[in-house]
Enzyme design. Structure first.
Site, PDB file in Angstrom:
ATOM      1  N   THR A 152      45.961  49.482  32.211  1.00 45.60           N
ATOM      2  CA  THR A 152      44.697  49.378  32.729  1.00 45.60           C
ATOM      3  C   THR A 152      43.825  50.544  31.727  1.00 45.60           C
ATOM      4  O   THR A 152      44.443  51.145  30.880  1.00 45.60           O
ATOM      5  CB  THR A 152      44.064  49.405  33.931  1.00 45.60           C
ATOM      6  OG1 THR A 152      42.724  49.072  34.277  1.00 45.60           O
ATOM      7  CG2 THR A 152      44.463  50.749  34.571  1.00 45.60           C
ATOM      8  N   LYS A 184      44.362  49.595  26.856  1.00 48.30           N
ATOM      9  CA  LYS A 184      44.804  48.299  26.712  1.00 48.30           C
ATOM     10  C   LYS A 184      44.839  48.112  25.178  1.00 48.30           C
ATOM     11  O   LYS A 184      45.631  47.362  24.731  1.00 48.30           O
ATOM     12  CB  LYS A 184      43.462  47.413  27.187  1.00 48.30           C
ATOM     13  CG  LYS A 184      43.821  47.359  29.076  1.00 48.30           C
ATOM     14  CD  LYS A 184      42.831  46.423  29.577  1.00 48.30           C
ATOM     15  CE  LYS A 184      42.852  46.330  30.933  1.00 48.30           C
ATOM     16  NZ  LYS A 184      41.908  45.228  31.379  1.00 48.30           N
ATOM     17  N   GLU A 195      48.888  34.537  22.051  1.00 49.55           N
ATOM     18  CA  GLU A 195      47.505  34.281  21.311  1.00 49.55           C
ATOM     19  C   GLU A 195      46.611  35.090  21.871  1.00 49.55           C
ATOM     20  O   GLU A 195      45.631  35.455  21.344  1.00 49.55           O
ATOM     21  CB  GLU A 195      47.158  32.672  20.988  1.00 49.55           C
ATOM     22  CG  GLU A 195      46.059  32.197  20.577  1.00 49.55           C
ATOM     23  CD  GLU A 195      45.997  32.526  19.247  1.00 49.55           C
ATOM     24  OE1 GLU A 195      46.895  33.161  18.595  1.00 49.55           O
ATOM     25  OE2 GLU A 195      44.897  32.144  18.633  1.00 49.55           O
ATOM     26  N   GLY A 231      27.306  42.037  28.319  1.00 45.37           N
ATOM     27  CA  GLY A 231      28.219  43.194  27.770  1.00 45.37           C
ATOM     28  C   GLY A 231      29.046  42.614  26.429  1.00 45.37           C
ATOM     29  O   GLY A 231      29.180  41.380  26.256  1.00 45.37           O
ATOM     30  N   ALA A 232      29.511  43.465  25.864  1.00 44.37           N
ATOM     31  CA  ALA A 232      30.406  43.254  24.484  1.00 44.37           C
ATOM     32  C   ALA A 232      31.435  44.135  24.284  1.00 44.37           C
ATOM     33  O   ALA A 232      31.924  44.391  23.092  1.00 44.37           O
ATOM     34  CB  ALA A 232      29.305  43.065  23.394  1.00 44.37           C
ATOM     35  N   GLY A 233      31.859  44.646  25.302  1.00 45.72           N
ATOM     36  CA  GLY A 233      33.102  45.534  25.157  1.00 45.72           C
ATOM     37  C   GLY A 233      34.522  45.064  25.646  1.00 45.72           C
ATOM     38  O   GLY A 233      34.393  43.767  25.593  1.00 45.72           O
ATOM     39  N   ALA A 253      22.636  44.179  20.065  1.00 41.35           N
ATOM     40  CA  ALA A 253      22.557  42.841  19.814  1.00 41.35           C
ATOM     41  C   ALA A 253      23.744  42.641  18.956  1.00 41.35           C
ATOM     42  O   ALA A 253      24.649  41.685  18.935  1.00 41.35           O
ATOM     43  CB  ALA A 253      21.568  42.358  19.258  1.00 41.35           C
ATOM     44  N   MET A 297      32.246  41.192  37.419  1.00 43.05           N
ATOM     45  CA  MET A 297      33.985  41.560  37.050  1.00 43.05           C
ATOM     46  C   MET A 297      34.234  42.797  37.709  1.00 43.05           C
ATOM     47  O   MET A 297      35.308  43.079  38.201  1.00 43.05           O
ATOM     48  CB  MET A 297      34.115  41.869  35.783  1.00 43.05           C
ATOM     49  CG  MET A 297      34.032  40.210  34.809  1.00 43.05           C
ATOM     50  SD  MET A 297      34.858  40.700  33.311  1.00 43.05           S
ATOM     51  CE  MET A 297      33.966  39.657  32.129  1.00 43.05           C
ATOM     52  N   TYR A 335      34.148  45.167  41.373  1.00 48.53           N
ATOM     53  CA  TYR A 335      34.412  44.547  43.053  1.00 48.53           C
ATOM     54  C   TYR A 335      34.393  46.105  43.766  1.00 48.53           C
ATOM     55  O   TYR A 335      34.222  46.976  43.063  1.00 48.53           O
ATOM     56  CB  TYR A 335      35.511  44.193  43.014  1.00 48.53           C
ATOM     57  CG  TYR A 335      36.880  44.925  42.875  1.00 48.53           C
ATOM     58  CD1 TYR A 335      37.403  44.819  41.658  1.00 48.53           C
ATOM     59  CD2 TYR A 335      37.436  45.818  43.684  1.00 48.53           C
ATOM     60  CE1 TYR A 335      38.505  45.550  41.059  1.00 48.53           C
ATOM     61  CE2 TYR A 335      38.531  46.548  43.331  1.00 48.53           C
ATOM     62  CZ  TYR A 335      39.104  46.395  42.085  1.00 48.53           C
ATOM     63  OH  TYR A 335      39.952  47.355  41.787  1.00 48.53           O
TER      64      TYR A 335
HETATM   65  O1  SKM Z   1      43.775  43.974  33.852  1.00 48.00           O
HETATM   66  C1  SKM Z   1      43.868  44.808  34.981  1.00 48.00           C
HETATM   67  C2  SKM Z   1      45.384  45.480  35.204  1.00 48.00           C
HETATM   68  O2  SKM Z   1      46.373  44.773  34.965  1.00 48.00           O
HETATM   69  C3  SKM Z   1      45.332  46.216  36.549  1.00 48.00           C
HETATM   70  C4  SKM Z   1      44.175  46.802  36.906  1.00 48.00           C
HETATM   71  C5  SKM Z   1      44.132  47.822  38.179  1.00 48.00           C
HETATM   72  O3  SKM Z   1      45.320  47.929  38.662  1.00 48.00           O
HETATM   73  O4  SKM Z   1      43.223  48.198  38.530  1.00 48.00           O
HETATM   74  C6  SKM Z   1      42.638  46.521  36.438  1.00 48.00           C
HETATM   75  C7  SKM Z   1      42.680  45.662  35.322  1.00 48.00           C
HETATM   76  O5  SKM Z   1      42.507  46.401  34.092  1.00 48.00           O
END
Ligand code: SKM
Length: 275
Positions: free
Chosen positions: A63, A67, A79, A128-130, A155, A216, A218
């Site tokens: 994470t 990454k 892929e 977003g674009a990250g 942009a 995305m 939470y």
């Molecule tokens: O992609 C996931 C990652 O595999 C695990 C994770 C976590 O443990 O909070 C969050 C995301 O980045």
């Protein structure tokens, strides 16, 4: 060791729900494994990762902020990972390091399978674009939206990202102000603004009748973005916990060849957020 070892590596890592999620998967499927958190120093991800595998570790989730580094270190890539330029799932096979990215698959699975949202033929807006947005573009385009618009504060960054994927489907990039006068069936927030309690500067009226909104992020409470969506009349506003559990399920499947059930795990992690 009796238990095959897995871990999630990041910095920071204390907040991660992955150990809870994977131990529930293991219990449910009768797999013998351990899953821990691994805090890698910011300047020594490669060493921490190599040490984990040298000690017999079987697989890693990766994470923030590692990454892209994980991607660069892999000998073999799916892929999806190649397209994402980022890896969140690592394992070794015949002495080589393999990498995949399960975030996008997890998002699409939560949207379509868990929530029952139709994706094909829909007008989808991604904010977003990250890395978070780049990571989900391939699976989202594979689900055949009518259009996929990437909007970002800068942009040009959204446009460059769209150009990287426009062989896969109808994707364009723009700035937030350019959204004026357009509307969408599904809006997905992939900016990190939510984390700081900030809202991207979105024009009013971008939600179509019956639009659904997904963050995305939470947490224990609805995010600022979800509250904005509700105030704008969204038919549904959902946070990203299901995506987290689904990306974990996909990693588990890659490592163990067994597909865990996710519904109960999602509700149990949800409960743990509230206490
Ligand atoms: O992609 C996931 C990652 O595999 C695990 C994770 C976590 O443990 O909070 C969050 C995301 O980045």
């Amino acid at each position: 060791p009796l238990l095959e070892r897995y871990a999630v590596v990041g910095n920071p890592i204390g907040h991660s729900k992955s150990p809870r999620i994977h131990s529930q998967f293991a219990q449910q499927t009768g797999q013998l494994l351990s899953y821990e958190t691994l805090l890698a120093p910011l300047d020594s991800f490669a060493e921490a990762m190599q040490f984990f595998f040298a000690q017999g570790g079987k697989g890693l989730n990766v994470t923030l902020p590692f990454k892209e580094q994980a991607f660069a270190l892999c000998h073999r890539l799916s892929e999806g990972a190649r397209r994402a330029g980022a890896v969140n799932t690592l394992w070794q096979q015949e002495g080589e390091l393999w990498g995949d990215n399960t975030d996008g698959v997890g998002l699409v699975r939560d949207l379509s399978h868990n929530l029952g949202w139709q994706l094909d033929n829909q007008r989808i807006l991604l904010l977003g674009a990250g890395g978070a947005v780049r990571g989900v573009l391939m699976p989202l385009l594979a689900s055949q939206p009518a259009t996929l618009v990437i909007a970002n504060r800068t942009a040009s960054k959204a446009q460059a990202l769209a150009a990287d994927f426009d062989d896969m489907g109808p994707v364009v990039g723009c700035g937030f102000a350019d959204l004026e006068g357009h509307c969408f069936d599904i809006v997905i927030n992939g900016t990190s603004a939510s984390l700081q309690g900030e809202l991207p500067p979105l024009p009013a009226g971008i939600l179509a009748q019956g639009a659904r909104v997904y963050d995305m992020m939470y947490g224990a409470e609805p995010t600022v973005f979800m509250r904005w969506a509700q105030a704008q009349g969204a038919a549904q506003a959902q946070d990203g916990l299901g995506m987290l559990v689904e990306q974990a399920a996909q990693s588990f499947f890659i490592w163990r060849g067994v597909r865990p059930q996710t519904a109960k795990v999602i509700s149990s992690i949800r409960e743990s957020l509230l206490t």
